[in-house]
Scaffold this motif. Structure first.
Motif, PDB file in Angstrom:
ATOM      1  N   PRO A   1      -7.893   2.556 -13.056  1.00 25.42           N
ATOM      2  CA  PRO A   1      -6.658   3.085 -13.634  1.00 25.42           C
ATOM      3  C   PRO A   1      -6.316   4.759 -13.164  1.00 25.42           C
ATOM      4  N   PHE A   2      -5.184   5.041 -12.962  1.00 23.00           N
ATOM      5  CA  PHE A   2      -4.775   6.556 -12.406  1.00 23.00           C
ATOM      6  C   PHE A   2      -5.356   7.514 -13.499  1.00 23.00           C
ATOM      7  N   GLU A   3      -5.410   7.242 -14.748  1.00 25.38           N
ATOM      8  CA  GLU A   3      -5.780   8.003 -15.800  1.00 25.38           C
ATOM      9  C   GLU A   3      -7.389   8.452 -15.631  1.00 25.38           C
ATOM     10  N   LYS A   4      -7.948   7.615 -14.897  1.00 27.62           N
ATOM     11  CA  LYS A   4      -9.399   7.839 -14.814  1.00 27.62           C
ATOM     12  C   LYS A   4      -9.870   8.407 -13.494  1.00 27.62           C
ATOM     13  N   TRP A   5      -8.536   8.761 -12.571  1.00 30.88           N
ATOM     14  CA  TRP A   5      -9.006   9.241 -11.394  1.00 30.88           C
ATOM     15  C   TRP A   5      -9.576  10.841 -11.324  1.00 30.88           C
ATOM     16  N   ARG A   6      -9.109  11.724 -12.153  1.00 32.32           N
ATOM     17  CA  ARG A   6      -9.680  13.025 -12.176  1.00 32.32           C
ATOM     18  C   ARG A   6     -11.015  12.985 -12.749  1.00 32.32           C
ATOM     19  N   GLU A   7     -11.555  12.251 -13.097  1.00 32.27           N
ATOM     20  CA  GLU A   7     -12.842  12.269 -13.729  1.00 32.27           C
ATOM     21  C   GLU A   7     -13.816  11.413 -12.942  1.00 32.27           C
ATOM     22  N   ASN A   8     -13.287  10.932 -11.867  1.00 37.88           N
ATOM     23  CA  ASN A   8     -14.443  10.122 -11.018  1.00 37.88           C
ATOM     24  C   ASN A   8     -14.256  10.122  -9.407  1.00 37.88           C
ATOM     25  N   GLY A   9     -14.460  11.583  -9.070  1.00 41.62           N
ATOM     26  CA  GLY A   9     -14.277  11.974  -7.924  1.00 41.62           C
ATOM     27  C   GLY A   9     -15.269  11.197  -6.944  1.00 41.62           C
ATOM     28  N   THR A  10     -16.508  10.843  -7.376  1.00 40.64           N
ATOM     29  CA  THR A  10     -17.282  10.109  -6.524  1.00 40.64           C
ATOM     30  C   THR A  10     -17.055   8.486  -6.355  1.00 40.64           C
ATOM     31  N   TRP A  11     -16.355   8.177  -7.306  1.00 41.54           N
ATOM     32  CA  TRP A  11     -16.197   6.658  -7.333  1.00 41.54           C
ATOM     33  C   TRP A  11     -15.204   6.213  -5.942  1.00 41.54           C
ATOM     34  N   PHE A  12     -14.464   7.074  -5.378  1.00 41.02           N
ATOM     35  CA  PHE A  12     -13.567   7.034  -4.164  1.00 41.02           C
ATOM     36  C   PHE A  12     -14.543   7.145  -3.014  1.00 41.02           C
ATOM     37  N   PHE A  13     -15.447   7.738  -2.954  1.00 44.74           N
ATOM     38  CA  PHE A  13     -16.408   7.896  -1.801  1.00 44.74           C
ATOM     39  C   PHE A  13     -17.533   6.516  -2.125  1.00 44.74           C
TER      40      PHE A  13
ATOM     41  N   ASP B   1       0.723  -1.312   0.105  1.00 46.05           N
ATOM     42  CA  ASP B   1       0.008   0.020   0.083  1.00 46.05           C
ATOM     43  C   ASP B   1       0.839   1.188  -0.240  1.00 46.05           C
ATOM     44  N   VAL B   2       2.064   1.090   0.795  1.00 48.42           N
ATOM     45  CA  VAL B   2       2.939   2.332   1.052  1.00 48.42           C
ATOM     46  C   VAL B   2       3.495   2.578  -0.466  1.00 48.42           C
ATOM     47  N   ARG B   3       3.990   1.618  -1.437  1.00 50.81           N
ATOM     48  CA  ARG B   3       4.721   1.827  -2.486  1.00 50.81           C
ATOM     49  C   ARG B   3       3.640   2.377  -3.429  1.00 50.81           C
ATOM     50  N   TRP B   4       2.539   1.583  -3.573  1.00 48.17           N
ATOM     51  CA  TRP B   4       1.458   1.892  -4.491  1.00 48.17           C
ATOM     52  C   TRP B   4       1.047   3.440  -4.327  1.00 48.17           C
ATOM     53  N   SER B   5       0.900   3.777  -3.060  1.00 48.38           N
ATOM     54  CA  SER B   5       0.525   5.247  -2.662  1.00 48.38           C
ATOM     55  C   SER B   5       1.659   6.071  -3.414  1.00 48.38           C
ATOM     56  N   TRP B   6       2.550   5.905  -3.074  1.00 47.26           N
ATOM     57  CA  TRP B   6       3.840   6.516  -3.716  1.00 47.26           C
ATOM     58  C   TRP B   6       3.557   6.863  -5.285  1.00 47.26           C
ATOM     59  N   GLN B   7       3.422   5.891  -5.928  1.00 47.33           N
ATOM     60  CA  GLN B   7       3.020   5.648  -7.577  1.00 47.33           C
ATOM     61  C   GLN B   7       2.041   6.549  -7.686  1.00 47.33           C
ATOM     62  N   ALA B   8       0.832   6.449  -7.035  1.00 46.28           N
ATOM     63  CA  ALA B   8      -0.277   7.454  -7.403  1.00 46.28           C
ATOM     64  C   ALA B   8       0.335   8.742  -7.041  1.00 46.28           C
ATOM     65  N   GLN B   9       0.900   9.163  -6.075  1.00 42.25           N
ATOM     66  CA  GLN B   9       1.399  10.707  -5.805  1.00 42.25           C
ATOM     67  C   GLN B   9       2.182  11.318  -7.027  1.00 42.25           C
ATOM     68  N   VAL B  10       2.916  10.274  -7.525  1.00 41.70           N
ATOM     69  CA  VAL B  10       3.865  11.051  -8.796  1.00 41.70           C
ATOM     70  C   VAL B  10       3.516  10.726 -10.126  1.00 41.70           C
ATOM     71  N   HIS B  11       2.061  10.099 -10.043  1.00 41.59           N
ATOM     72  CA  HIS B  11       1.777   9.682 -11.500  1.00 41.59           C
ATOM     73  C   HIS B  11       1.155  11.254 -12.099  1.00 41.59           C
ATOM     74  N   PRO B  12       1.668  11.286 -13.318  1.00 42.57           N
ATOM     75  CA  PRO B  12       1.330  12.694 -14.014  1.00 42.57           C
ATOM     76  C   PRO B  12      -0.120  12.773 -14.119  1.00 42.57           C
ATOM     77  N   ALA B  13      -0.860  11.860 -14.423  1.00 41.20           N
ATOM     78  CA  ALA B  13      -2.276  11.978 -14.848  1.00 41.20           C
ATOM     79  C   ALA B  13      -2.927  12.279 -13.526  1.00 41.20           C
ATOM     80  N   VAL B  14      -2.678  11.926 -12.306  1.00 41.72           N
ATOM     81  CA  VAL B  14      -3.222  12.068 -10.907  1.00 41.72           C
ATOM     82  C   VAL B  14      -2.807  13.538 -10.586  1.00 41.72           C
ATOM     83  N   ALA B  15      -1.769  14.279 -11.113  1.00 37.07           N
ATOM     84  CA  ALA B  15      -1.547  15.525 -10.834  1.00 37.07           C
ATOM     85  C   ALA B  15      -1.959  16.105  -9.418  1.00 37.07           C
ATOM     86  N   TRP B  16      -1.252  15.320  -8.435  1.00 33.46           N
ATOM     87  CA  TRP B  16      -1.237  15.650  -6.826  1.00 33.46           C
ATOM     88  C   TRP B  16      -0.549  17.077  -6.905  1.00 33.46           C
TER      89      TRP B  16
END
Lengths: 551, 338
Positions: free
Chosen positions: A197-209, A132-147
């Motif tokens: 997929p990370f590419e879909k995160w920015r369009e699916n805010g409610t999915w996480f809820f 989970d720790v490694r994957w969280s880092w991958q999400a944090q630096v993924h360009p499409a996530v744009a954290w």
């Protein structure tokens, strides 16, 4: 005629509507067990209702802009590897174990190893591991996530899973805030959230809820937009016997005065921030208390250095001398809730040089400096001029921030005394941001926060003119060197002499005129115990809060 | 708002209801299109774009460009407009940039709350206006009439947000008997269905009063004037001459004619309340369209601003259309001419 004189509602119905007990408000569930109220023994159970003027945007903080209320929720539902403590007044902030029970550095200080607790599980029962720790880092630096905090990870080369409880952070270089950077960002549930997929995160805010989980002391039970969010105890939380509370309700009330009214009525138990005026009303109530603490915000007049008017450090110093900051602070922050700003290293921070004194209010000296620079009232109209040009500029502040707007008017009057014409102009916040970023402004009253890394590069380094918050375009190669050197220290405590030099240079150069530092005033009902709102968080250690039964 | 020639029987009016309807619908559609276009370009002309809300968090240029590309903000404005229109034609309002969920969902969540508030406000407005307006008209210039007119002036001359703050001060602070905000109590879920309805009604009372009282003043004066006018006409005198009781003259003959224009006022008030409740919604933390619009504008949430504005325009235009149709349905003279 009788019929027409009747009230719109039959009187009995009206009376019943006005009777609070019939409608169940105030009928909250109370603690069932434990000692009597007031004996200091924490009791399990009960609900605390908190009030907020804004609302979280979503529950995945990687894809939403950071907001205060959003972070309060995210940090109760998810956790960090370690927890930074609010103990930075006398020494650099210390860290306590959170998801990681221990950590150690390699000899070259480029590898940081965390050992996770063994009993960590997500709220659905799945173990929380190094994956989970490694994957969280991958999400944090993924360009499409744009954290929005991804820049903090730029010196982390890899996050390696050694075993389910051991994870290693590999750095490309050694610098002062390595631990802060590794720890930045919450640990998220890979098994649940990697399905999108990370590419879909920015369009699916409610999915996480809809796919929400928790590893912190609370989980989100419900969220009604524009109304309230309900946090309930996470029964699988790793810390034994915590949290004490069954529920924490966040009610969203956009109007601050309405929020205070509800605190005074007992409808709300806690507000993270009240105005000094409201704090006075709160203090008059024996059942309520105000908890003050110094904020990490400094408010300053930023002078646009690309305008010839403000390019000269001596002229900027004259401007500071001509502004009576003490009277501004005493007017806007009564009762010692504010103090004159000296430096971006706030007076409540260990690294601040306590020998540094704010420039005094000295209009005579200001006039002298300006005269030496050629600014004189040549045409006798009371305004300084040079080469046929008057010393006149626009001073921006943002709508909705009364303190800054009032300060702008006071500054206008004070500068007029030395022959400078400042015209206050109030802009809607986004417009102010757009105008200052693009350099289309003379001067602006703005605020900036510092974090415990004490890295001031974001505001004062010349590279931050392009990519950062140095919108006032201050550029000093000497300061750039000092900033780089301070940030490059292995141990932030070793950076103290450099930080003092930085402070002194900023004091001399006055790239901005520091106006004030102020306290934040949290307000709370005394039925809530062990609440310690502080600079780190209003909900700091929410798992320790407990309530005594209502009388 | 005057009646269209078709309804009043103007010299060139189309005599058919269908023709009138078709023209009104076409005009409404064109108006809606014009509003949509105007708002689209105005919103984009305002300084700052949605990625500005991230600025303070120090995202770098690369990330900002990623986001601008993702949201289509890097395309030429004309292209953005055409894409938006094309989606709209398929019933797509798009995704809120700040909340990252469908605009339609946000609309669907906020609309019932605003509708409920508007209904409550209308009930207050017309309840008070009818009761007191008719009472005042019974003896024009009398003690009751003067008192009621003075009282109405007090409410007309105060903006709704001020009335709202005073109501909060009186009923939620000095005499705390009503909730100052929200649609429900914290533990409303624990109540029976009847208890929940009761709870909702209590929460609805103050915001409805705040909005309704303001409008009640002017509506009351309208009712009073209309009743006085009708009660002085020949056919009322004829009714009295036939020996009918004063009560029957007023209720059966007088009010029917006096209150017909009120129907149009009613139909026009409704969309106005749906759109004009922003400050009241903020003060009472009412989760409606006004608050959603406020937040959308502050965060430069283009799709949400556009969706909300378009919806508001739709409701206003629909209200106007309904007002004309209701008028036609209620007034026999209009029906005859149509």
């Amino acid at each position: 005629m009788n019929r027409m004189r009747r009230l719109p509602l039959p009187p009995l119905l009206l009376l019943a509507l006005l009777a609070p007990h019939l409608a169940g408000c105030g009928a909250r569930e109370e603690p069932q067990q434990g000692g009597p109220a007031g004996d200091g023994t924490p009791q399990r159970g009960g609900t605390v209702v908190t009030g907020w003027t804004t609302e979280p945007l979503g529950i995945n903080d990687l894809i939403f802009p950071t907001t205060a209320v959003g972070s309060e929720v995210h940090f109760r539902v998810f956790q960090h590897l370690v927890e930074e403590q609010p103990d930075f007044a006398e020494h650099p902030a210390t860290f306590k174990p959170q998801l990681a029970e221990s950590w150690e550095w390699s000899d070259d200080h480029k590898v940081l190893t965390f050992h996770l607790r063994k009993n960590l599980v997500w709220s659905d029962g799945v173990p929380l591991t190094a994956e989970d720790v490694r994957w969280s880092w991958q999400a944090q630096v993924h360009p499409a996530v744009a954290w929005d905090s991804a820049y903090m990870k730029e010196h982390i080369r890899d996050v390696e899973v050694v075993d389910p409880q051991t994870v290693r952070f590999h750095f490309t270089r050694v610098y002062a805030k390595q631990l802060l950077d590794a720890n930045e960002g919450l640990i998220l549930p890979k098994h649940a959230w990697s399905r999108l997929p990370f590419e879909k995160w920015r369009e699916n805010g409610t999915w996480f809820f809809e796919n929400r989980l928790a590893a912190g002391p609370f989980r989100i039970e419900s969220w009604t937009a524009q109304q309230e969010m309900v946090l309930v105890r996470n029964e699988r939380y790793w810390e034994k016997e915590r949290p004490y509370l069954d529920r924490v309700v966040l009610r969203f009330v956009p109007d601050a005065s309405s929020l205070t009214t509800q605190l005074l009525n007992g409808e709300i138990d806690f507000i993270a921030q009240v105005s000094p005026a409201d704090a006075k009303r709160v203090r008059e109530r024996p059942e309520l208390q105000v908890i003050p603490f110094w904020s990490n915000l400094f408010v300053a007049v930023a002078w646009n250095h690309s305008r010839p008017l403000f390019a000269d450090a001596e002229v900027r110093r004259a401007l500071t001398l001509a502004i009576d900051r003490r009277s501004i602070v005493e007017t806007l922050w009564p009762g010692g809730t504010g103090r004159v700003g000296i430096s971006p290293l706030l007076q409540s921070v260990w690294a601040h040089d306590k020998t540094l004194q704010p420039w005094p209010y000295d209009p005579a000296e200001a006039r002298k400096i300006l005269a030496a620079r050629g600014w004189k009232d040549g045409d006798g109209d009371g305004l300084l001029d040079r080469g046929g040009k008057k010393f006149s500029f626009e001073l921006l502040s943002n709508a909705g921030n009364q303190a800054r707007n009032d300060a702008a008017v006071m500054i206008q009057q004070q500068l007029r005394q030395v022959g400078i014409e400042a015209t206050p102009r109030i802009l809607e916040f986004n417009t102010l941001v757009a105008d200052t970023r693009s350099g289309h402004f003379d001067a602006a009253i703005t605020g900036a926060t510092i974090d415990t890394s004490l890295d001031l590069s974001g505001n004062f380094h010349s590279r931050s003119i392009q990519d950062g918050d140095n919108f006032f375009r201050y550029s000093s190669p000497a300061l750039d060197r000092l900033l780089d050197e301070a940030a490059g220290q292995k141990n932030i405590a070793d950076a103290a002499p450099l930080l003092h030099q930085i402070e002194h240079q900023l004091h001399r150069d006055q790239p901005v005129t520091f106006l004030w530092e102020s306290q934040r005033l949290a307000a709370i009902n005394r039925r809530v115990h062990d609440a310690r709102p502080n600079l780190q968080s209003a909900f700091f250690h929410l798992q320790d809060w407990w309530v005594s039964p209502r009388p | 708002m005057g009646l269209p020639p078709a309804l009043t029987g103007g010299p060139r009016g189309d005599p058919s209801v269908a023709g009138f309807l078709l023209r009104r619908l076409t005009a409404s559609f064109l108006l809606l299109f014009a509003v949509a276009t105007g708002v689209f370009f105005l919103v984009h002309a305002a300084p700052g774009d949605p990625t500005d809300v991230f600025e303070g968090q120090r995202i770098n240029r690369e990330q900002r460009e990623t986001l601008r590309h993702l949201y289509g903000l890097d395309r030429p404005l004309g292209e953005q407009y055409l894409r938006w229109l094309a989606a709209l034609a398929q019933g797509e309002l798009g995704l809120s940039l700040a909340q990252q969920r469908p605009v339609a969902t946000i609309l669907a969540e906020a609309f019932p709350a605003t509708l409920l508030l508007a209904t409550g406000a209308i009930a207050v407005e017309f309840g008070i206006a009818l009761l007191l307006g008719i009472a005042a008209a019974r003896r024009p210039g009398g003690y009751a009439d003067q008192t009621i007119r003075l009282g109405s002036l007090v409410f007309v001359s105060q903006p709704p947000f001020w009335i709202a703050l005073m109501l909060v001060l009186l009923f939620a602070h000095l005499w705390p008997v009503l909730p100052a905000s929200h649609m429900r109590s914290v533990d409303a879920d624990l109540l029976s269905p009847a208890g929940r309805a009761w709870d909702l009604l209590r929460h609805l009372l103050l915001p409805s009063l705040a909005l309704g009282l303001y409008n009640a003043g002017s509506t009351l004066r309208f009712v009073r004037g209309s009743v006085i006018e009708v009660m002085g006409t020949d056919y009322i005198r004829a009714a009295r001459a036939r020996g009918l009781s004063e009560r029957r003259v007023l209720w059966v003959h007088g009010l029917r004619n006096a209150l017909t224009p009120l129907i149009q006022l009613f139909a026009l008030s409704f969309p106005q309340l749906l759109n004009g409740a922003l400050l009241t919604e903020i003060i009472f933390a009412w989760p409606g369209l006004g608050r959603a619009t406020f937040a959308a504008v502050l965060s430069r949430d283009y799709p949400l601003i556009l969706g909300l504005t378009l919806f508001s325009a739709f409701v206003v235009i629909l209200g106007n259309l309904l007002a004309d149709l209701l008028q036609a349905a209620a007034d026999p003279r209009v029906r005859r001419h149509a």
